[in-house]
Design a protein around this motif. Structure first.
Motif, short mmCIF file in Angstrom:
data_model
loop_
_atom_site.label_atom_id
_atom_site.label_comp_id
_atom_site.label_asym_id
_atom_site.label_seq_id
_atom_site.Cartn_x
_atom_site.Cartn_y
_atom_site.Cartn_z
N UNK A 24 49.67 -126.81 -40.87
CA UNK A 24 50.12 -127.17 -39.12
C UNK A 24 49.89 -128.27 -38.74
N UNK A 25 51.12 -128.35 -38.28
CA UNK A 25 51.78 -129.72 -37.05
C UNK A 25 51.60 -129.21 -35.93
N UNK A 26 51.23 -130.10 -34.12
CA UNK A 26 50.58 -129.53 -33.41
C UNK A 26 51.81 -129.28 -32.82
N UNK A 27 53.17 -129.59 -33.49
CA UNK A 27 54.48 -129.53 -32.42
C UNK A 27 54.72 -128.16 -33.35
N UNK A 28 54.55 -127.10 -34.16
CA UNK A 28 54.49 -125.93 -34.63
C UNK A 28 54.09 -125.34 -33.79
N UNK A 29 52.60 -125.52 -33.44
CA UNK A 29 52.42 -124.45 -31.73
C UNK A 29 53.35 -124.19 -30.68
N UNK A 30 54.23 -125.38 -30.17
CA UNK A 30 55.15 -124.76 -29.54
C UNK A 30 56.09 -123.77 -29.23
N UNK A 31 56.32 -123.40 -30.78
CA UNK A 31 58.14 -122.50 -31.22
C UNK A 31 56.89 -121.57 -30.51
N UNK A 32 58.11 -120.10 -30.49
CA UNK A 32 57.46 -119.36 -30.12
C UNK A 32 57.16 -118.49 -32.25
N UNK A 33 56.35 -117.24 -31.24
CA UNK A 33 55.77 -116.61 -33.01
C UNK A 33 57.23 -115.54 -33.03
N UNK A 34 56.43 -115.17 -34.17
CA UNK A 34 57.52 -114.36 -34.50
C UNK A 34 57.53 -112.82 -33.74
N UNK A 35 58.57 -112.03 -33.73
CA UNK A 35 58.45 -110.96 -32.84
C UNK A 35 57.96 -109.76 -34.16
N UNK A 36 56.98 -108.51 -33.77
CA UNK A 36 56.48 -108.00 -34.78
C UNK A 36 57.85 -107.46 -35.27
N UNK A 37 57.70 -107.16 -36.75
CA UNK A 37 59.12 -106.36 -37.52
C UNK A 37 58.38 -106.16 -39.23
N UNK A 38 58.67 -104.60 -39.08
CA UNK A 38 58.35 -104.50 -40.21
C UNK A 38 59.02 -105.34 -41.87
N UNK A 39 58.60 -105.34 -43.07
CA UNK A 39 59.30 -105.45 -44.02
C UNK A 39 58.91 -104.81 -45.20
#
Length: 216
Positions: free
Chosen positions: A190-205
């Motif tokens: 993990x990188x500190x700047x990664x936390x600033x990215x929006x999380x993925x929406x809930x979706x099925x797979x």
């Protein structure tokens, strides 16, 4: 018959010739290195192999001069010329680098996100791409959550486009869940700047067994 020593001497002589036109101060040499990266990127995008080669030689000459006018040990530690140039000339965190430049960013293909680390492969004429899973609860291109690839610059394409094409190709060869043991290791990526990215929406797979799952 050309020997390794002959090739080394020729490389040093070529670097000396190019570096003679560069400033003597560290800041000036680093500006030359960054300008060379800009030239490499422009040449690759223009599919101009000759210009790309000339720019690569210019970058290497800057490293040679930064390293005390020698290639010996140029990547040997934090004070080595190659290490200094790579650090100073790197792209900002989270920004796709130019060809010849180091950097890290997130590539997304069909909802699959990968942390892409870009660095020199075997010199600036080769690029090392490292793909790490961002969403550890989703299928990825490797059970370890990591994949390493070496490639030559792709004419007419940006680094981001090339990385996305590689990721898409690996995805087409099959996806699987990251193993439990490897999830712990990938958390360390993990990188500190990664936390600033929006999380993925809930979706099925569908996972590797065909079972329906949900990503949060």
């Amino acid at each position: 018959m050309t020997t390794i020593k002959d090739e080394r001497d020729e490389r040093e002589a070529k670097a000396e010739q190019i570096a003679a036109q560069m400033p003597e101060d560290r800041g000036g040499i680093l500006c030359e290195a960054m300008a060379a990266i800009d030239a490499i990127d422009a040449a690759v995008l223009a599919c101009d192999d000759g210009a790309a080669e000339a720019a690569a030689l210019r970058y290497e000459a800057a490293i040679w001069k930064l390293n005390g006018k020698t290639y010996f040990g140029c990547m040997a530690g934090p004070d080595a010329g190659g290490v200094i140039a790579r650090k100073v000339c790197s792209a900002p965190d989270g920004t796709a680098p130019k060809w010849g430049q180091a950097g890290e960013f997130v590539a997304t293909v069909q909802g699959t996100r990968a942390l892409v680390s870009v660095s020199e492969g075997f010199g600036v004429r080769s690029t090392h791409f490292e793909f790490r899973a961002v969403d550890l609860d989703r299928p990825f291109i490797s059970q370890t959550g990591y994949r390493s690839c070496f490639a030559t610059p792709t004419g007419g394409a940006t680094v981001k486009q090339a990385a996305e094409a590689m990721l898409a190709e690996h995805m087409s060869n099959g996806m699987c869940m990251v193993g439990d043991d490897y999830r712990v290791r990938r958390v360390e990526d993990e990188r500190p700047w990664l936390a600033e990215l929006a999380t993925q929406p809930v979706e099925a797979f569908a996972d590797a067994t065909g079972q329906l799952g949900f990503s949060f």
